[in-house]
Scaffold this active site. Structure first.
Site, PDB file in Angstrom:
ATOM      1  N   ALA A   1       0.852  -1.190   0.000  1.00 55.61           N
ATOM      2  CA  ALA A   1       0.000   0.000   0.000  1.00 55.61           C
ATOM      3  C   ALA A   1       0.888   1.241   0.000  1.00 55.61           C
ATOM      4  O   ALA A   1       2.029   1.202   0.470  1.00 55.61           O
ATOM      5  CB  ALA A   1      -0.888  -0.004   1.235  1.00 55.61           C
TER       6      ALA A   1
ATOM      7  N   GLY B   1       0.800  -5.177   0.896  1.00 55.12           N
ATOM      8  CA  GLY B   1      -0.420  -5.324   0.090  1.00 55.12           C
ATOM      9  C   GLY B   1      -0.154  -5.999  -1.253  1.00 55.12           C
ATOM     10  O   GLY B   1      -1.045  -6.634  -1.814  1.00 55.12           O
TER      11      GLY B   1
ATOM     12  N   GLU C   1      -0.381  -9.507  -0.548  1.00 55.32           N
ATOM     13  CA  GLU C   1      -1.786  -9.841  -0.252  1.00 55.32           C
ATOM     14  C   GLU C   1      -2.595  -9.968  -1.542  1.00 55.32           C
ATOM     15  O   GLU C   1      -3.423 -10.861  -1.680  1.00 55.32           O
ATOM     16  CB  GLU C   1      -2.382  -8.777   0.678  1.00 55.32           C
ATOM     17  CG  GLU C   1      -1.700  -8.799   2.041  1.00 55.32           C
ATOM     18  CD  GLU C   1      -2.268  -7.756   2.980  1.00 55.32           C
ATOM     19  OE1 GLU C   1      -2.005  -6.563   2.763  1.00 55.32           O
ATOM     20  OE2 GLU C   1      -2.982  -8.132   3.922  1.00 55.32           O
TER      21      GLU C   1
ATOM     22  N   GLU D   1       4.910  -4.916   7.136  1.00 49.31           N
ATOM     23  CA  GLU D   1       4.112  -3.904   7.848  1.00 49.31           C
ATOM     24  C   GLU D   1       4.610  -3.672   9.270  1.00 49.31           C
ATOM     25  O   GLU D   1       4.466  -2.569   9.815  1.00 49.31           O
ATOM     26  CB  GLU D   1       2.624  -4.311   7.874  1.00 49.31           C
ATOM     27  CG  GLU D   1       1.912  -4.205   6.546  1.00 49.31           C
ATOM     28  CD  GLU D   1       1.998  -5.457   5.674  1.00 49.31           C
ATOM     29  OE1 GLU D   1       2.841  -6.339   5.972  1.00 49.31           O
ATOM     30  OE2 GLU D   1       1.235  -5.548   4.698  1.00 49.31           O
TER      31      GLU D   1
HETATM   32  C1  HXC Z   1       4.998   4.608  -1.030  1.00 49.28           C
HETATM   33  C2  HXC Z   1       6.994   3.711  -1.704  1.00 49.28           C
HETATM   34  C3  HXC Z   1       6.652   2.453  -1.194  1.00 49.28           C
HETATM   35  C4  HXC Z   1       5.365   2.316  -0.590  1.00 49.28           C
HETATM   36  C5  HXC Z   1       8.621   2.312  -2.031  1.00 49.28           C
HETATM   37  N1  HXC Z   1       8.221   3.574  -2.209  1.00 49.28           N
HETATM   38  N2  HXC Z   1       7.673   1.604  -1.414  1.00 49.28           N
HETATM   39  N3  HXC Z   1       6.176   4.774  -1.616  1.00 49.28           N
HETATM   40  N4  HXC Z   1       4.585   3.411  -0.531  1.00 49.28           N
HETATM   41  N5  HXC Z   1       4.927   1.153  -0.104  1.00 49.28           N
HETATM   42  C6  HXC Z   1       8.963   4.668  -2.847  1.00 49.28           C
HETATM   43  C7  HXC Z   1      10.131   5.128  -1.977  1.00 49.28           C
HETATM   44  O1  HXC Z   1       9.696   6.032  -0.976  1.00 49.28           O
HETATM   45  C8  HXC Z   1      11.024   5.769  -3.008  1.00 49.28           C
HETATM   46  O2  HXC Z   1      10.502   7.061  -3.292  1.00 49.28           O
HETATM   47  C9  HXC Z   1      10.820   4.889  -4.238  1.00 49.28           C
HETATM   48  O3  HXC Z   1       9.575   4.206  -4.051  1.00 49.28           O
HETATM   49  C10 HXC Z   1      11.912   3.856  -4.404  1.00 49.28           C
HETATM   50  O4  HXC Z   1      12.008   3.122  -3.206  1.00 49.28           O
HETATM   51  P1  HXC Z   1      13.409   2.866  -2.451  1.00 49.28           P
HETATM   52  O5  HXC Z   1      13.087   2.530  -1.038  1.00 49.28           O
HETATM   53  O6  HXC Z   1      14.340   3.978  -2.683  1.00 49.28           O
HETATM   54  O7  HXC Z   1      13.923   1.563  -3.239  1.00 49.28           O
HETATM   55  P2  HXC Z   1      14.884   0.402  -2.720  1.00 49.28           P
HETATM   56  O8  HXC Z   1      15.986   0.974  -1.875  1.00 49.28           O
HETATM   57  O9  HXC Z   1      15.206  -0.411  -3.922  1.00 49.28           O
HETATM   58  O10 HXC Z   1      13.989  -0.474  -1.718  1.00 49.28           O
HETATM   59  C11 HXC Z   1      12.902  -1.231  -2.194  1.00 49.28           C
HETATM   60  C12 HXC Z   1      11.970  -1.668  -1.012  1.00 49.28           C
HETATM   61  C13 HXC Z   1      11.594  -0.433  -0.175  1.00 49.28           C
HETATM   62  C14 HXC Z   1      12.714  -2.692  -0.150  1.00 49.28           C
HETATM   63  C15 HXC Z   1      10.762  -2.333  -1.656  1.00 49.28           C
HETATM   64  O11 HXC Z   1      11.104   0.591  -1.043  1.00 49.28           O
HETATM   65  C16 HXC Z   1      10.547  -0.692   0.873  1.00 49.28           C
HETATM   66  O12 HXC Z   1      10.849  -1.261   1.923  1.00 49.28           O
HETATM   67  N6  HXC Z   1       9.309  -0.245   0.635  1.00 49.28           N
HETATM   68  C17 HXC Z   1       8.225  -0.327   1.595  1.00 49.28           C
HETATM   69  C18 HXC Z   1       7.681  -1.700   1.650  1.00 49.28           C
HETATM   70  C19 HXC Z   1       6.571  -1.808   2.691  1.00 49.28           C
HETATM   71  O13 HXC Z   1       6.764  -1.472   3.870  1.00 49.28           O
HETATM   72  N7  HXC Z   1       5.360  -2.257   2.268  1.00 49.28           N
HETATM   73  C20 HXC Z   1       4.235  -2.369   3.132  1.00 49.28           C
HETATM   74  C21 HXC Z   1       3.366  -1.141   2.997  1.00 49.28           C
HETATM   75  S1  HXC Z   1       2.001  -1.205   4.105  1.00 49.28           S
HETATM   76  P3  HXC Z   1      11.461   8.329  -3.442  1.00 49.28           P
HETATM   77  O14 HXC Z   1      10.482   9.466  -3.583  1.00 49.28           O
HETATM   78  O15 HXC Z   1      12.317   8.384  -2.218  1.00 49.28           O
HETATM   79  O16 HXC Z   1      12.236   8.027  -4.699  1.00 49.28           O
HETATM   80  C22 HXC Z   1       0.897  -2.240   3.379  1.00 49.28           C
HETATM   81  C23 HXC Z   1      -0.347  -2.450   4.174  1.00 49.28           C
HETATM   82  C24 HXC Z   1      -1.265  -3.423   3.509  1.00 49.28           C
HETATM   83  O17 HXC Z   1       1.102  -2.723   2.316  1.00 49.28           O
HETATM   84  C25 HXC Z   1      -2.638  -2.894   3.380  1.00 49.28           C
HETATM   85  C26 HXC Z   1      -3.379  -3.538   2.268  1.00 49.28           C
HETATM   86  C27 HXC Z   1      -3.253  -2.943   0.880  1.00 49.28           C
END
Ligand code: HXC
Length: 257
Positions: A65, A108, A111, A131
């Site tokens: 998400a 997500g 999921e 998460e």
């Molecule tokens: C918003 C996101 C994002 C996310 C990455 N980005 N994931 N933006 N929401 N979930 C953005 C970053 O902020 C960054 O923006 C750009 O994408 C590139 O990401 P990086 O982190 O620089 O890339 P990298 O170093 O290659 O790392 C990849 C990654 C990491 C390991 C996937 O991005 C990450 O950990 N993302 C979050 C994953 C996460 O926590 N997902 C769960 C979300 S909660 P900028 O502007 O800095 O370039 C969820 C709840 C479920 O899903 C609810 C149901 C739908």
């Protein structure tokens, strides 16, 4: 139909949907979620399509998400908007859905892959529910479907300690149907979708429904509880800190409230 966050194509009798938000690693914002569900419903009604494939890029299926979109939301905002209620429409799609997964498949994203009927993974696929790093839990059935797919032991590690599974582990733990080289994962998924699309449509539809009944009958209640717990965590300081820390690219400081 033209979309902002996805691309759609037809390959034979397979309807293909590609997530197309590369700058945010295909994170699911409101627009992407709405477009995905709309495109699936359109393919579901299209007689020239027999099965659908959902994919991202070689680098990332989806990073979950959109954290930036929900970071400052309150629990009441989350409940009133019922952001995740839209996935109920995905579960009502009648034709088979195949996720073609390469690279990151997180939160997500994982999921949604698990809401599909089958998963074809590239050797580079990585599956996780991170998460917990944000001070929340999965909210779209992840805790429920993971526990059923991979069993309690592995699901628990993934949900409360951010264990990430390699493609090979995901295959070993029955999360995915098969693992193939990155060059061919999408072709394999499209081939599988076309094979299924050539079969007796009514029997395919019933078969999907019945296998899912075995898997999902008791899941609905658990998923509803999970969604409420997910929304509730948005009343915590830790959720605000966890998501702010992600955006500010630093480690969070947890307070337990
Ligand atoms: C918003 C996101 C994002 C996310 C990455 N980005 N994931 N933006 N929401 N979930 C953005 C970053 O902020 C960054 O923006 C750009 O994408 C590139 O990401 P990086 O982190 O620089 O890339 P990298 O170093 O290659 O790392 C990849 C990654 C990491 C390991 C996937 O991005 C990450 O950990 N993302 C979050 C994953 C996460 O926590 N997902 C769960 C979300 S909660 P900028 O502007 O800095 O370039 C969820 C709840 C479920 O899903 C609810 C149901 C739908």
């Amino acid at each position: 139909m033209s979309y902002s966050f996805i691309l759609t194509e037809k390959h034979g009798k397979a309807g293909l949907i590609r997530f197309n938000r590369p700058d945010a690693l295909n994170a699911f914002n409101r627009g992407l979620m709405a477009e995905l569900v709309q495109a699936l419903e359109d393919f579901d009604k299209d007689d020239s399509v027999g099965a659908m494939v959902i994919t991202g890029s070689d680098r990332v299926f989806a990073a979950g998400a959109d954290i930036k979109e929900m970071a400052s939301a309150s629990a009441i905002d989350m409940m009133l908007e019922d952001k995740l209620g839209i996935w109920d429409r995905l579960r009502r799609i009648k034709k088979p859905l195949i996720a073609a997964v390469s690279g990151w498949c997180l939160g997500g994203g994982n999921e949604v892959a698990m809401m599909c009927d089958m998963i074809i993974a590239s050797e580079t696929a990585k599956f996780g529910q991170p998460e917990i790093n944000l001070g929340v839990i999965p909210g779209s059935g992840g805790t429920q479907r993971l526990a059923k797919a991979v069993g309690k032991a592995i699901a628990m590690e993934m949900v409360i300690n951010n264990r990430t599974l390699s493609a090979e582990e995901a295959y070993r733990f029955s999360l995915v149907n098969r693992v193939v080289p990155v060059e061919v994962y999408l072709d394999e998924a499209l081939k599988l979708a076309n094979e299924i699309a050539a079969r007796a449509p009514l029997a395919v539809r019933s078969g999907k429904e019945m296998v899912n009944q075995a898997f999902e009958t008791f899941l609905e209640e658990g998923a509803a509880d999970e969604r409420r717990a997910f929304y509730f965590l948005f009343s915590s300081e830790d959720q605000k800190e966890g998501m702010r820390a992600f955006i500010e690219k630093r480690d969070p400081e947890w307070k337990g409230r």
